[in-house]
Design a protein around this motif. Structure first.
Motif, PDB file in Angstrom:
ATOM      1  N   ILE A  48      42.406  60.987  83.409  1.00  0.00           N
ATOM      2  CA  ILE A  48      41.730  59.859  82.767  1.00  0.00           C
ATOM      3  C   ILE A  48      41.192  60.284  81.400  1.00  0.00           C
ATOM      4  N   ALA A  49      40.623  61.475  81.340  1.00  0.00           N
ATOM      5  CA  ALA A  49      40.070  61.986  80.082  1.00  0.00           C
ATOM      6  C   ALA A  49      41.178  62.184  79.040  1.00  0.00           C
ATOM      7  N   LEU A  50      42.310  62.760  79.448  1.00  0.00           N
ATOM      8  CA  LEU A  50      43.424  62.963  78.526  1.00  0.00           C
ATOM      9  C   LEU A  50      43.994  61.628  78.041  1.00  0.00           C
ATOM     10  N   GLY A  51      44.075  60.657  78.951  1.00  0.00           N
ATOM     11  CA  GLY A  51      44.538  59.325  78.564  1.00  0.00           C
ATOM     12  C   GLY A  51      43.609  58.684  77.548  1.00  0.00           C
ATOM     13  N   ALA A  52      42.296  58.898  77.723  1.00  0.00           N
ATOM     14  CA  ALA A  52      41.313  58.353  76.793  1.00  0.00           C
ATOM     15  C   ALA A  52      41.440  58.986  75.411  1.00  0.00           C
ATOM     16  N   VAL A  53      41.685  60.290  75.373  1.00  0.00           N
ATOM     17  CA  VAL A  53      41.855  60.989  74.090  1.00  0.00           C
ATOM     18  C   VAL A  53      43.095  60.466  73.365  1.00  0.00           C
ATOM     19  N   LEU A  82      43.108  58.509  69.718  1.00  0.00           N
ATOM     20  CA  LEU A  82      43.910  58.980  68.584  1.00  0.00           C
ATOM     21  C   LEU A  82      44.849  57.875  68.094  1.00  0.00           C
ATOM     22  N   LEU A  83      45.428  57.150  69.030  1.00  0.00           N
ATOM     23  CA  LEU A  83      46.331  56.048  68.688  1.00  0.00           C
ATOM     24  C   LEU A  83      45.596  54.957  67.912  1.00  0.00           C
ATOM     25  N   ALA A  84      44.384  54.653  68.345  1.00  0.00           N
ATOM     26  CA  ALA A  84      43.604  53.586  67.696  1.00  0.00           C
ATOM     27  C   ALA A  84      43.061  54.028  66.342  1.00  0.00           C
ATOM     28  N   LYS A 133      34.557  61.626  70.483  1.00  0.00           N
ATOM     29  CA  LYS A 133      34.165  60.220  70.629  1.00  0.00           C
ATOM     30  C   LYS A 133      34.891  59.541  71.785  1.00  0.00           C
ATOM     31  N   SER A 134      36.098  60.004  72.087  1.00  0.00           N
ATOM     32  CA  SER A 134      36.900  59.348  73.127  1.00  0.00           C
ATOM     33  C   SER A 134      36.368  59.622  74.525  1.00  0.00           C
ATOM     34  N   LEU A 135      35.633  60.730  74.689  1.00  0.00           N
ATOM     35  CA  LEU A 135      35.217  61.138  76.029  1.00  0.00           C
ATOM     36  C   LEU A 135      33.933  60.468  76.502  1.00  0.00           C
TER      37      LEU A 135
END
Length: 465
Positions: free
Chosen positions: A88-93, A97-99, A320-322
């Motif tokens: 889940i954490a890797l998906g959020a990162v 980055l994509l956004a 920031k993503s985490l």
């Protein structure tokens, strides 16, 4: 099609924490779920706390010693977070980055530039499907709302004609496709193969997105004919960037973990020898941890550096993503604890015993359980986790494809009829400037369509696999 049968055995043969009869155990399950529902809906308690309290109530009513209930809950929480928390954490990162790099906006702008007016709803569902792969539903909405509002305004579309396909694409990805939290937890709970689930999930997702998105949007636009609210068009992330990554490299980065996991599933089927060197290599390459980690590392260059980010800016983006996913991780972990309490109390065996002789599809039963919990709690994730815990023993003798279909049946059920107890309902209502009635006629009906079309596709696939 897989049906319940006398021969099925429970997957978990551990010593139960209680030995009460089925009647008391059934009451305990209802009491535990009722407490969770009441705390979330009536008292507005955070789902993390509600799941802890519900687990303790379940154990108490079932007559289990408190220390054993706590041990079961803690073990389930730890196992779930260990199994899915990193993913889940890797998906959020990857999503952040994509956004932040403008990669998501690049995908949007490129597809919209090539789409005709007639094809615009189809373009929106395609955009949402691609962007929604690594991004949480709420983040996806925030990301795509500016695009939906601008396209509807400039093209003089009804907001529903453009908005519904985008919402359908995001919602289907959220409920059916890993690495989203619900599907990941369900895969872990029922012991399904992630690659096979991903492949079958895509097969189910495509017709589901089409019917609930572009097709349904025609009717939704007639029922609720509204224009984009002027005051709700927010700024886009990439407007302040001097440059952003190209379309091809952005799409390739987003699809990289999917391709790696699907490659593993394909090699497993073709080679079918765990000791073979090729299969062992792909078991590592295609594991979700390695696939997502690789995608994140690649994205730092293909997205971050391409947008002109310094190393410090990339590090800040990752940090920031985490933060925002802390709540998600806690809910998922507590849901795993509740699931383990159900399992250790012997609920799975109870369902097997009660359902002996029933001529009902296991897949349909799993869908109905998820639907019930979804309607009660409003949370797709809670519905997925709880339903997976209840039906996990039914997957004990299932084939690999059918275990994957069980996950998809649960995921489909978890999306059924979003209403006033769902945070997503209010998010859509406010962003689209609708009242409650309009939101029910559009968003809620769309979610129900996704759920029903999803389970129909799952049942059809079960006939041929």
């Amino acid at each position: 099609m897989t049906h319940l049968s006398v021969e099925m055995l429970a997957a978990d043969a551990a010593e139960p924490i209680t030995t009460v009869g089925h009647a008391q155990l059934g009451i305990a399950v209802l009491a535990g779920i009722a407490v969770i529902v009441l705390l979330i809906t009536k008292f507005k308690l955070h789902a993390f706390l509600a799941l802890i309290i519900g687990s303790l109530v379940l154990g108490a009513v079932a007559g289990a010693p408190l220390d054993k209930t706590i041990t079961s809950f803690s073990a389930g929480l730890g196992t779930t977070v260990a199994g899915t928390g990193v993913l889940i954490a890797l998906g959020a990162v990857l999503g952040r980055l994509l956004a932040d790099s403008g990669g998501a906006d690049q995908i949007v702008d490129t597809i919209l530039a090539k789409a005709s007016r007639k094809a615009m709803p189809w373009a929106m569902v395609l955009i949402a499907g691609i962007v929604g792969l690594p991004i949480f539903f709420e983040v996806g909405i925030v990301l795509l709302i500016p695009v939906v509002l601008l396209v509807a305004k400039r093209g003089n579309f009804s907001l529903m004609r453009i908005g519904i396909p985008a919402l359908a694409g995001l919602s289907v990805m959220h409920g059916l496709i890993p690495p989203h939290p619900g599907p990941l937890v369900a895969i872990d709970a029922v012991g399904a193969n992630l690659g096979v689930t991903l492949a079958l999930g895509v097969v189910v997702a495509i017709p589901t997105m089409i019917i609930a998105g572009p097709v349904f949007s025609r009717y939704a636009a007639r029922w609720v004919d509204i224009q984009p609210p002027e005051n709700l068009v927010p700024e886009r992330t990439s407007d302040d960037l001097e440059k952003r990554p190209g379309f091809g490299i952005t799409v390739a980065t987003v699809l990289l973990p999917v391709v790696m996991m699907l490659a593993k599933a394909l090699v497993d089927i073709v080679v079918d020898n765990p000791e073979h060197t090729v299969q062992r290599v792909f078991d590592v390459v295609g594991s979700p941890l390695i696939a997502l980690l690789t995608a994140v590392l690649v994205a730092m260059f293909t997205l971050g550096r391409a947008a002109g980010f310094t190393r410090g800016r990339i590090a800040a983006t990752v940090e920031k993503s985490l933060g925002p996913i802390a709540g998600v991780l806690l809910i998922v972990g507590a849901g795993g604890g509740f699931k383990q309490t159900l399992v250790d109390a012997g609920v799975g065996q109870m369902i097997l015993d009660i359902s002996k002789g029933w001529n009902i599809s296991t897949l349909l039963l799993a869908w109905l359980i998820a639907v019930t919990i979804r309607l009660a709690t409003g949370s797709a994730t809670v519905a997925t986790i709880s339903a997976a815990g209840l039906v996990a023993p039914l997957a004990a003798e299932m084939s690999t494809p059918h275990a994957a279909l069980l996950v998809l049946a649960i995921g489909s059920g978890s999306l059924f009829f979003s209403h006033v107890n769902d945070a997503g309902f209010w998010l859509v209502k406010e962003y689209f400037g609708m009242n409650v009635g309009q939101t029910l006629k559009t968003w809620s009906v769309m979610e129900t369509l996704i759920s029903v079309v999803g389970i129909v596709c799952v049942l059809l696939l079960s006939l041929v696999l």
